[in-house]
Scaffold this active site. Structure first.
Site, PDB file in Angstrom:
ATOM      1  N   ILE A   1     -10.346   8.430   2.244  1.00  0.00           N
ATOM      2  CA  ILE A   1     -10.122   7.699   1.746  1.00  0.00           C
ATOM      3  C   ILE A   1      -9.622   7.601  -0.015  1.00  0.00           C
ATOM      4  CG2 ILE A   1     -10.571   5.255   0.322  1.00  0.00           C
ATOM      5  CD1 ILE A   1     -12.118   4.288   2.953  1.00  0.00           C
ATOM      6  N   ASP A   2      -7.762   7.030  -0.172  1.00  0.00           N
ATOM      7  CA  ASP A   2      -8.145   7.827  -1.366  1.00  0.00           C
ATOM      8  C   ASP A   2      -8.202   6.525  -2.658  1.00  0.00           C
ATOM      9  OD1 ASP A   2      -5.886   6.147  -0.918  1.00  0.00           O
ATOM     10  OD2 ASP A   2      -4.375   7.431  -0.703  1.00  0.00           O
ATOM     11  N   SER A   3      -7.637   6.710  -3.970  1.00  0.00           N
ATOM     12  CA  SER A   3      -7.861   5.855  -5.148  1.00  0.00           C
ATOM     13  C   SER A   3      -7.122   4.120  -4.367  1.00  0.00           C
ATOM     14  CB  SER A   3      -6.841   6.150  -6.029  1.00  0.00           C
ATOM     15  OG  SER A   3      -6.000   6.544  -6.154  1.00  0.00           O
TER      16      SER A   3
ATOM     17  N   ARG B   1       0.532  -0.901   0.047  1.00  0.00           N
ATOM     18  CA  ARG B   1      -0.027  -0.107  -0.057  1.00  0.00           C
ATOM     19  C   ARG B   1       0.531   0.905   0.006  1.00  0.00           C
ATOM     20  NH1 ARG B   1      -1.784   4.508  -0.379  1.00  0.00           N
ATOM     21  NH2 ARG B   1      -3.318   5.781   0.533  1.00  0.00           N
TER      22      ARG B   1
ATOM     23  N   ASP C   1      -5.927   3.275  -1.308  1.00  0.00           N
ATOM     24  CA  ASP C   1      -7.499   2.475  -0.651  1.00  0.00           C
ATOM     25  C   ASP C   1      -8.582   2.009  -0.912  1.00  0.00           C
ATOM     26  OD1 ASP C   1      -5.854   3.599   1.993  1.00  0.00           O
ATOM     27  OD2 ASP C   1      -6.795   5.487   1.551  1.00  0.00           O
TER      28      ASP C   1
END
Lengths: 391, 92
Positions: free
Chosen positions: B47-49, A133, B51
């Site tokens: 939340i980003d892309s 991530r 996530d």
């Protein structure tokens, strides 16, 4: 009119930097990366650059660069595939392969291009790429360009990685991508375990060792040496602009894939080759690492420890790391830029990270004290940090 | 293709779809914010892309399904995720 609409949307969002009264980006450096550097005319302590070994202004490296420029000029004005490369180019590819212990290496103009071009060359839409991530943007953008299924896994979480690998049998090829040392926090990936999982689930590991090469391991050979990975069958990439104090990137691995990239990776094939000066600089750094790494590493880790102990005694919220990277958790964009400003105003040049370089609200300030910084400068840095914390 | 098997991350605990979605979000997102049914993914949970891809991947693992990311591009809230998943499950 088309042109008006087109240009109107290109606006840099400067609200935070205007509100705080400090823009830490694109500053003007008026000196080399010496113990004292000059930024916008002001003397500063450099804890921002990735000059880990302090070799960016080393006399031997400079001499080697000058000699290469005298012999070959400043540029080869062409791409390696079309207009050829000089003897140093091939020699460095070979020396770097031997250094990290892999079969073959290809040089790129930057590690960004290496990471960006790699995936488009080796992966297809039918594949799955499982990626940490917190992997670097150059990897993420390269992966996204493929158009295949992407599954990010929780940072350094082997169980989560395994869960994803268990569900990977639908795909034609599976790649697992990570960094050796994460650039914003300094934590090291459990790469030995990751390679074992890849082996178990028939996936190919890819590691970006940009903050590991020249830093990790007994001889500075990076993550593979650090974690005693002796039979690595995956792909390895790294920057030559950090501990190696020059510019460029590299991809190493099995000869078959490296030879393929030399002909089919557009990011390499259509880019002007690294300059003779840069190539000679890399070679000089390799020689210094080969003979002096132990001594330099001691200074690098002494410097890390001085900064770390200072931050700990002042009870800053920091990320724990075994690498030379010290990282203060500042969370919001506002806090991050505000702290970077305080440091700057007190003579410390730091690196603030805000989104999209890090997830939203996970901003941080990174401090790297290169091996060339003296103990007295770092003690002074500790005093400055104390002053900042108490204001 | 959608195939529902036993819950993965929840280890077979008896939970409904909604509870399992909350479980997945809490487990996979390193967020301090409280997660509620009407939480807006971008505004409230930040939340980003990436996530989003991580959540989709975790939901795929939890429900043993394959999710077409296009189906999730209009998702805005936690409730939207649950609603979308229930639609997926009904389609079996």
């Amino acid at each position: 009119m088309f042109s008006n609409h087109f240009y109107e949307r290109f606006n840099v969002d400067e609200r935070i930097t205007e509100q705080i009264g400090f823009n830490p980006y694109n500053l003007n450096i008026g000196s080399g990366l010496n113990e004292k550097i000059y930024i916008e005319g002001q003397p500063m302590i450099d804890l921002a650059s990735n000059n880990y070994l302090g070799l960016a202004t080393d006399q031997r490296v400079k001499k080697s660069v000058i000699s290469a420029v005298n012999q070959y000029g400043v540029s080869l004005c062409g791409t390696p595939i079309a207009t050829g490369s000089i003897d140093i180019y091939k020699r460095i590819e070979s020396k770097l392969s031997q250094f990290i212990g892999l079969e073959e290496t290809v040089l790129f103009p930057s590690c960004y291009q290496a990471n960006n071009g790699l995936f488009a060359s080796i992966a297809t839409k039918e594949d799955l790429i499982i990626v940490d991530r917190l992997a670097h943007s150059s990897l993420i953008q390269g992966i996204q360009a493929v158009g295949c299924k992407i599954k990010p896994f929780i940072h350094n979480d082997l169980k989560n990685l395994k869960d994803n690998l268990k569900q990977s049998h639908h795909y034609k090829q599976v790649f697992v991508v990570t960094e050796s040392v994460f650039s914003t926090t300094g934590d090291i990936t459990p790469f030995k375990e990751i390679t074992a999982l890849c082996h178990q689930y028939n996936a190919l590991p890819i590691v970006d060792d940009s903050h590991g090469i020249g830093v990790l391991g007994k001889s500075g050979k990076g993550i593979l040496e650090e974690q005693n990975i002796t039979d690595y069958k995956g792909i390895y990439t790294a920057s030559l602009g950090k501990a190696f104090a020059n510019a460029g990137g590299m991809i190493s691995g099995e000869r078959k894939i490296i030879d393929y990239l030399k002909y089919y990776c557009p990011h390499l094939v259509y880019s002007t080759t690294l300059t003779p000066g840069t190539l000679a600089g890399i070679e000089a750094v390799l020689e210094i690492i080969g003979s002096e790494f132990g001594k330099i590493k001691k200074k690098l880790y002494r410097n890390k420890k001085i900064i770390l102990e200072s931050l700990q005694s002042l009870e800053w919220d920091i990320s724990s790391s075994r690498t030379p990277i010290n990282s203060i958790k500042t969370k919001s964009r506002e806090n991050t830029i505000q702290l970077a400003k305080k440091m700057y105003n007190n003579g410390i040049f730091s690196t603030p990270f805000i989104e999209p370089s890090v997830p939203v609200n996970e901003g941080c300030i990174r401090l790297i004290a290169g091996a060339h910084l003296s103990e007295s400068v770092l003690i002074k840095t500790g005093e400055i940090l104390k002053r900042i914390k108490n204001t | 293709m959608i195939l529902i098997k036993k819950p993965a991350a929840t280890g077979g605990m008896k939970m409904n779809t909604s509870e399992r979605v909350f479980y997945v979000l809490k487990k996979n997102l390193n967020k301090q914010e409280t997660i509620a049914l009407n939480s807006h993914l971008k505004r409230d949970l930040m939340i980003d892309s990436l996530d989003t891809l991580l959540i989709i991947s975790a939901l795929e693992n939890e429900f043993s399904i394959q999710i077409n990311e296009e189906d999730f591009k209009d998702i805005e809230t936690v409730h939207d995720i649950i609603f979308k998943l229930e639609t997926y499950i009904k389609e079996i």
